[in-house]
Motif scaffolding. Structure first.
Motif, mmCIF file in Angstrom:
data_model
loop_
_atom_site.group_PDB
_atom_site.id
_atom_site.type_symbol
_atom_site.label_atom_id
_atom_site.label_comp_id
_atom_site.label_asym_id
_atom_site.label_seq_id
_atom_site.Cartn_x
_atom_site.Cartn_y
_atom_site.Cartn_z
ATOM 1 N N MET A 1 0.844 -1.173 0.000
ATOM 2 C CA MET A 1 0.000 0.000 0.000
ATOM 3 C C MET A 1 0.893 1.240 0.000
ATOM 4 O O MET A 1 1.911 1.269 0.675
ATOM 5 N N PHE A 2 0.482 2.235 -0.767
ATOM 6 C CA PHE A 2 1.230 3.496 -0.795
ATOM 7 C C PHE A 2 0.621 4.493 0.186
ATOM 8 O O PHE A 2 -0.600 4.559 0.357
ATOM 9 N N TYR A 3 1.493 5.263 0.810
ATOM 10 C CA TYR A 3 1.115 6.276 1.793
ATOM 11 C C TYR A 3 1.856 7.566 1.443
ATOM 12 O O TYR A 3 3.058 7.543 1.180
ATOM 13 N N PHE A 4 1.132 8.697 1.440
ATOM 14 C CA PHE A 4 1.734 10.005 1.171
ATOM 15 C C PHE A 4 1.993 10.712 2.491
ATOM 16 O O PHE A 4 1.068 10.991 3.257
ATOM 17 N N ALA A 5 3.263 10.992 2.762
ATOM 18 C CA ALA A 5 3.666 11.722 3.968
ATOM 19 C C ALA A 5 3.985 13.160 3.601
ATOM 20 O O ALA A 5 4.620 13.417 2.571
ATOM 21 N N TYR A 6 3.555 14.095 4.449
ATOM 22 C CA TYR A 6 3.824 15.516 4.223
ATOM 23 C C TYR A 6 4.290 16.227 5.488
ATOM 24 O O TYR A 6 4.630 17.390 5.447
ATOM 25 N N ILE A 25 9.686 5.514 -1.231
ATOM 26 C CA ILE A 25 9.632 5.234 -2.663
ATOM 27 C C ILE A 25 10.119 6.419 -3.488
ATOM 28 O O ILE A 25 11.087 6.307 -4.240
ATOM 29 N N VAL A 26 9.445 7.569 -3.338
ATOM 30 C CA VAL A 26 9.779 8.698 -4.210
ATOM 31 C C VAL A 26 9.215 9.994 -3.625
ATOM 32 O O VAL A 26 8.126 9.981 -3.050
ATOM 33 N N PRO A 27 9.960 11.095 -3.750
ATOM 34 C CA PRO A 27 9.359 12.396 -3.411
ATOM 35 C C PRO A 27 8.220 12.684 -4.388
ATOM 36 O O PRO A 27 8.248 12.227 -5.533
ATOM 37 N N MET A 28 7.237 13.431 -3.934
ATOM 38 C CA MET A 28 6.102 13.745 -4.803
ATOM 39 C C MET A 28 5.610 15.156 -4.502
ATOM 40 O O MET A 28 5.593 15.574 -3.347
ATOM 41 N N THR A 29 5.215 15.864 -5.547
ATOM 42 C CA THR A 29 4.632 17.192 -5.408
ATOM 43 C C THR A 29 3.201 17.141 -5.910
ATOM 44 O O THR A 29 2.936 16.647 -6.999
ATOM 45 N N GLY A 53 5.916 16.309 -0.584
ATOM 46 C CA GLY A 53 5.832 15.182 0.318
ATOM 47 C C GLY A 53 6.561 13.999 -0.291
ATOM 48 O O GLY A 53 7.385 14.164 -1.197
ATOM 49 N N ALA A 54 6.239 12.821 0.207
ATOM 50 C CA ALA A 54 6.890 11.615 -0.298
ATOM 51 C C ALA A 54 5.950 10.429 -0.193
ATOM 52 O O ALA A 54 5.089 10.376 0.682
ATOM 53 N N ILE A 55 6.144 9.498 -1.098
ATOM 54 C CA ILE A 55 5.379 8.253 -1.105
ATOM 55 C C ILE A 55 6.197 7.166 -0.398
ATOM 56 O O ILE A 55 7.384 7.000 -0.678
ATOM 57 N N TRP A 56 5.537 6.473 0.512
ATOM 58 C CA TRP A 56 6.102 5.317 1.190
ATOM 59 C C TRP A 56 5.311 4.082 0.777
ATOM 60 O O TRP A 56 4.097 4.159 0.573
ATOM 61 N N ASP A 57 5.975 2.956 0.694
ATOM 62 C CA ASP A 57 5.319 1.663 0.536
ATOM 63 C C ASP A 57 5.204 1.089 1.944
ATOM 64 O O ASP A 57 6.230 0.855 2.604
ATOM 65 N N SER A 86 5.472 7.092 -12.466
ATOM 66 C CA SER A 86 6.491 7.243 -13.503
ATOM 67 C C SER A 86 6.731 5.887 -14.160
ATOM 68 O O SER A 86 6.422 4.831 -13.598
ATOM 69 N N ASP A 87 7.297 5.916 -15.356
ATOM 70 C CA ASP A 87 7.572 4.670 -16.080
ATOM 71 C C ASP A 87 8.441 3.730 -15.254
ATOM 72 O O ASP A 87 8.234 2.521 -15.245
ATOM 73 N N GLN A 88 9.410 4.305 -14.547
ATOM 74 C CA GLN A 88 10.315 3.494 -13.737
ATOM 75 C C GLN A 88 9.547 2.772 -12.625
ATOM 76 O O GLN A 88 9.729 1.580 -12.407
ATOM 77 N N LEU A 89 8.668 3.487 -11.908
ATOM 78 C CA LEU A 89 7.888 2.864 -10.843
ATOM 79 C C LEU A 89 6.818 1.932 -11.406
ATOM 80 O O LEU A 89 6.484 0.923 -10.789
ATOM 81 N N ALA A 90 6.271 2.284 -12.558
ATOM 82 C CA ALA A 90 5.212 1.476 -13.165
ATOM 83 C C ALA A 90 5.678 0.052 -13.446
ATOM 84 O O ALA A 90 4.875 -0.883 -13.403
ATOM 85 N N GLU A 91 6.972 -0.123 -13.723
ATOM 86 C CA GLU A 91 7.505 -1.465 -13.961
ATOM 87 C C GLU A 91 7.275 -2.375 -12.758
ATOM 88 O O GLU A 91 7.013 -3.560 -12.913
#
Length: 157
Positions: A1-6, A25-29, A53-57, A86-91
């Motif tokens: 599950m993905f979680y957005f932290a801010y 996982i990745v920073p996100m705006t 913020g950032a996405i956590w798994d 992103s394409d990289q994460l989509a894989e």
């Protein structure tokens, strides 16, 4: 599950204690959202605003730990939004993902403690996020508090 932290959960060291199985996982705006303080961090919709913020798994155990930390369901509620990856994460995760985010159940604004603010500031460093919006969210409250104090002293002084 993905979680957005801010807020405080951007801090990698704190999350490693709170949710040892969580993976950053990745920073996100996000657009049209902004960081605000109600003593602790919250987010709200604002056209033209930017939220870092950032996405956590996270695992189910992590979610249970976050529920306790966030005071769910009394202080914070859970909401979900969908993001295109992103394409990289989509894989690894697919083209889109549903993301959990905690939102406060109360309104009004108040400044965070310095220690809490520094916890978030370290999280911004951990994810290499631009701190301008974090600083602005804190400083707007300080300026408003000062202006209110000046107004009160003129009215009652």
């Amino acid at each position: 599950m993905f979680y957005f932290a801010y807020g405080a959960n951007l801090n990698i060291q704190n999350m490693s204690v709170r949710c040892p199985n969580a993976k950053p996982i990745v920073p996100m705006t996000l657009t049209d959202m902004q960081l605000v303080f109600r003593g602790v961090a919250d987010i709200e919709h604002k056209k033209g605003a930017t939220l870092h913020g950032a996405i956590w798994d996270i695992t189910a155990e992590c979610e249970a730990s976050l529920d306790i930390f966030e005071g769910y369901p009394t202080l914070y509620r859970k909401e979900w939004f969908t993001v295109k990856l992103s394409d990289q994460l989509a894989e690894d995760y697919g083209q889109t993902a549903d993301v959990l985010v905690y939102r406060m159940n109360r309104s009004g604004y108040s400044s965070p403690s310095q220690m809490y603010y520094e916890t978030i500031r370290q999280g911004y460093r951990d994810f290499n996020l631009d701190p301008a919006h974090l600083i602005s969210a804190r400083d707007v409250l300080s300026k408003n508090a000062y202006a209110n104090d000046v107004w009160r002293s003129k009215q009652w002084g």
